[in-house]
Design a protein around this motif. Sequence first.
Motif, short mmCIF file in Angstrom:
data_model
loop_
_atom_site.label_atom_id
_atom_site.label_comp_id
_atom_site.label_asym_id
_atom_site.label_seq_id
_atom_site.Cartn_x
_atom_site.Cartn_y
_atom_site.Cartn_z
N HIS A 121 43.65 36.68 45.48
CA HIS A 121 44.28 35.48 46.04
C HIS A 121 45.24 34.86 45.02
CE1 HIS A 121 41.29 35.71 49.22
NE2 HIS A 121 40.34 35.78 48.29
N PRO A 122 46.25 34.13 45.49
CA PRO A 122 47.09 33.36 44.55
C PRO A 122 46.23 32.28 43.89
CG PRO A 122 48.11 33.52 46.73
CD PRO A 122 46.70 34.00 46.88
N LEU A 123 46.47 32.05 42.58
CA LEU A 123 45.64 31.10 41.83
C LEU A 123 46.51 30.08 41.12
CD1 LEU A 123 43.17 33.63 40.17
CD2 LEU A 123 42.74 32.23 42.19
N ARG A 124 46.02 28.83 41.10
CA ARG A 124 46.62 27.79 40.27
C ARG A 124 46.03 27.90 38.88
NH1 ARG A 124 44.55 23.12 41.76
NH2 ARG A 124 46.27 21.75 41.08
N TRP A 125 46.92 27.97 37.89
CA TRP A 125 46.44 28.17 36.52
C TRP A 125 46.88 27.02 35.62
CZ3 TRP A 125 46.68 33.75 34.11
CH2 TRP A 125 45.59 34.49 34.60
N THR A 126 46.02 26.70 34.67
CA THR A 126 46.35 25.71 33.64
C THR A 126 47.04 26.42 32.47
OG1 THR A 126 44.27 26.03 32.46
CG2 THR A 126 44.29 24.40 34.27
N PRO A 127 47.63 25.67 31.53
CA PRO A 127 48.20 26.30 30.34
C PRO A 127 47.17 27.14 29.56
CG PRO A 127 49.01 24.07 30.52
CD PRO A 127 47.97 24.23 31.59
N THR A 128 45.89 26.70 29.58
CA THR A 128 44.85 27.47 28.88
C THR A 128 44.67 28.83 29.53
OG1 THR A 128 43.73 25.40 28.31
CG2 THR A 128 42.43 27.43 28.15
N ASP A 129 44.70 28.88 30.87
CA ASP A 129 44.57 30.16 31.58
C ASP A 129 45.74 31.08 31.23
OD1 ASP A 129 42.26 29.28 32.96
OD2 ASP A 129 43.49 28.31 34.48
N ALA A 130 46.95 30.52 31.22
CA ALA A 130 48.14 31.34 30.93
C ALA A 130 48.10 31.84 29.49
CB ALA A 130 49.41 30.51 31.17
N TRP A 131 47.65 31.00 28.57
CA TRP A 131 47.55 31.38 27.15
C TRP A 131 46.55 32.53 26.98
CZ3 TRP A 131 49.90 31.42 22.79
CH2 TRP A 131 49.22 31.50 21.58
N ARG A 132 45.48 32.49 27.78
CA ARG A 132 44.47 33.56 27.71
C ARG A 132 45.08 34.90 28.11
NH1 ARG A 132 39.70 31.89 31.40
NH2 ARG A 132 41.36 32.30 32.91
N LEU A 133 45.89 34.89 29.16
CA LEU A 133 46.57 36.13 29.57
C LEU A 133 47.52 36.62 28.48
CD1 LEU A 133 48.01 37.14 32.96
CD2 LEU A 133 49.58 37.05 31.04
N LEU A 134 48.28 35.70 27.89
CA LEU A 134 49.22 36.10 26.83
C LEU A 134 48.51 36.75 25.66
CD1 LEU A 134 51.66 33.05 26.76
CD2 LEU A 134 52.25 35.40 27.36
N ASN A 135 47.35 36.19 25.28
CA ASN A 135 46.61 36.76 24.16
C ASN A 135 46.06 38.13 24.46
OD1 ASN A 135 46.94 34.74 22.25
ND2 ASN A 135 45.22 33.54 23.01
N ASP A 136 45.82 38.42 25.74
CA ASP A 136 45.23 39.70 26.12
C ASP A 136 46.25 40.70 26.63
OD1 ASP A 136 42.62 39.16 25.41
OD2 ASP A 136 42.09 38.29 27.36
N LEU A 137 47.55 40.43 26.41
CA LEU A 137 48.59 41.35 26.88
C LEU A 137 48.36 42.79 26.41
CD1 LEU A 137 52.03 39.49 26.69
CD2 LEU A 137 50.95 40.50 28.69
N PRO A 138 48.07 43.04 25.12
CA PRO A 138 47.87 44.43 24.68
C PRO A 138 46.74 45.12 25.43
CG PRO A 138 48.17 42.99 22.78
CD PRO A 138 48.01 42.10 23.97
N ALA A 139 45.64 44.39 25.66
CA ALA A 139 44.50 44.99 26.35
C ALA A 139 44.84 45.31 27.80
CB ALA A 139 43.30 44.04 26.28
N LEU A 140 45.58 44.41 28.46
CA LEU A 140 45.95 44.64 29.85
C LEU A 140 46.89 45.84 29.97
CD1 LEU A 140 46.59 40.94 30.95
CD2 LEU A 140 44.60 42.36 31.51
N GLU A 141 47.87 45.92 29.07
CA GLU A 141 48.82 47.04 29.13
C GLU A 141 48.14 48.35 28.79
OE1 GLU A 141 51.82 45.55 26.53
OE2 GLU A 141 52.82 44.38 28.09
N ALA A 142 47.18 48.31 27.85
CA ALA A 142 46.44 49.53 27.52
C ALA A 142 45.60 50.00 28.70
CB ALA A 142 45.55 49.28 26.30
N ALA A 143 45.18 49.05 29.54
CA ALA A 143 44.39 49.43 30.72
C ALA A 143 45.27 50.01 31.83
CB ALA A 143 43.65 48.20 31.25
N GLY A 144 46.59 49.85 31.71
CA GLY A 144 47.50 50.41 32.71
C GLY A 144 48.07 49.38 33.65
N ILE A 145 47.85 48.10 33.36
CA ILE A 145 48.39 47.04 34.22
C ILE A 145 49.75 46.60 33.68
CG2 ILE A 145 48.06 44.61 34.87
CD1 ILE A 145 45.08 45.20 35.01
N ILE A 146 50.69 46.37 34.58
CA ILE A 146 52.00 45.86 34.20
C ILE A 146 51.97 44.34 34.34
CG2 ILE A 146 54.46 45.83 34.75
CD1 ILE A 146 54.12 48.68 35.82
#
Length: 443
Positions: A121-146
């Motif tokens: 589902h579409p989600l409303r995110w806070t800056p903390t949620d967005a920062w968490r994604l940014l910090n995990d970019l290498p792990a997400l890309e290594a998993a095969g997610i764009i």
Amino acid sequence: VLATLWGEIDNALRQELASTGDSLQAFLKSRHPTWNLVGRVHFNLAENRKDPEAPFAFLATYTARVSAHGKTQHQPLSRSLEEFSGTRNKAQLLSLLVPVQRAAERCDWVRAMLESREIYHPLRWTPTDAWRLLNDLPALEAAGIIVRLPGTWTTGRPARPNVTASVGTKPPSLVGKDALLDFNLAVSLEGEPLSPAEVRKLLKGADGLQWIRGRWIEVDTQKLGRLLQRFEELGQAAQSGLPLNDALRLLAGVPGDDAQAPEEHDWAQVVAGPWLADTLQNLRQPQGLARVEPGPELHAQLRPYQHAGVQWLYLLSRLELGACLADDMGLGKTIQVLALLLILKREQSDPRPSLLVAPASLLANWASEAERFAPGLRVLVAHPSVTPAETLRGLDEAQLAQTDLVITSFGALLRQPALETIRWRLAIVDEAQAIKNPGARQT
């Protein structure tokens, strides 16, 4: 027939791939940029400035197909449950979700979204949620997610405040290795300086994403504070000016006691100010310098590379810095030095004589070259084989007032301590490898 065609296609691919030197993925991408995007899961992060409580939006999508115009067409990940419903398509659905499962193993927040099915589902995110994604970019890309981030983030990430120290904005009052250069400190955002009040606000804020000047920026308060403190301490120590050697070490990134950690390089930089940048450029490319000519006093025609060498030596002598002229044997180092001496004599800015030290076997060669190419130079060979010992013992600045160049050998220099007391215009060493050992008496 099909097996033969497949074999020919395979051979053609291998030959063409080998000729490019690229990886298989890079080769295929050059043929079709979207070759590997169909069936890939994307995590999309977007800004939602209309919602102050949750200023970001998250949506997981997958690439369903490529249009006739080569554009990828995205569908919400929830549509995959409909598209691949039924036992026949279960394998396709599982294949599509493998990268998400891998990401869930690496990132707790992805696992939580998967278990709660919020990922569909579409989600409303806070800056903390967005920062968490940014910090995990290498792990997400290594998993095969764009991961697709807001288009306004021109570097692929939010802008970062940058601590910039500039040295050498203005010409120093002195030259040489003892020159003291001005040192200036600034914090900027994409080239725009931040005010002290804005910097204080950033440091008081939380780590992660902060809103400033109408945009989201990435802030690590500890790194920013540590870098500011380090540069401020350096600036306080250099209130009267930063020594040239220290400035060059900073510019070159030579590690010292307070060396930056590698991960801090994206947050700080040392740059050469206009005067120092111009000087360094001239040192690297002396061909662009204003041409200095020895004039008709030099009885020879300098080649282009010799002209560049003379210009380079002249610049370094003006800066009172040492130089090592390392042209190969036979390319005319001697004539470049003679040309420099003629230029300095014509300027008459400093009437002191220069000293040239060379192996004893080369003294006669230097004297004859000077007489042949620069007869206007007044040369004295300070060596017992040419000059009486009594004259050598009596040499002082007064007696050398009418001399432009004193030539002596390494051995003779050791036996004439009076030469050490004279303030020379230049000190020139021929065959300089003779002084490579800093502990030797000769050096």
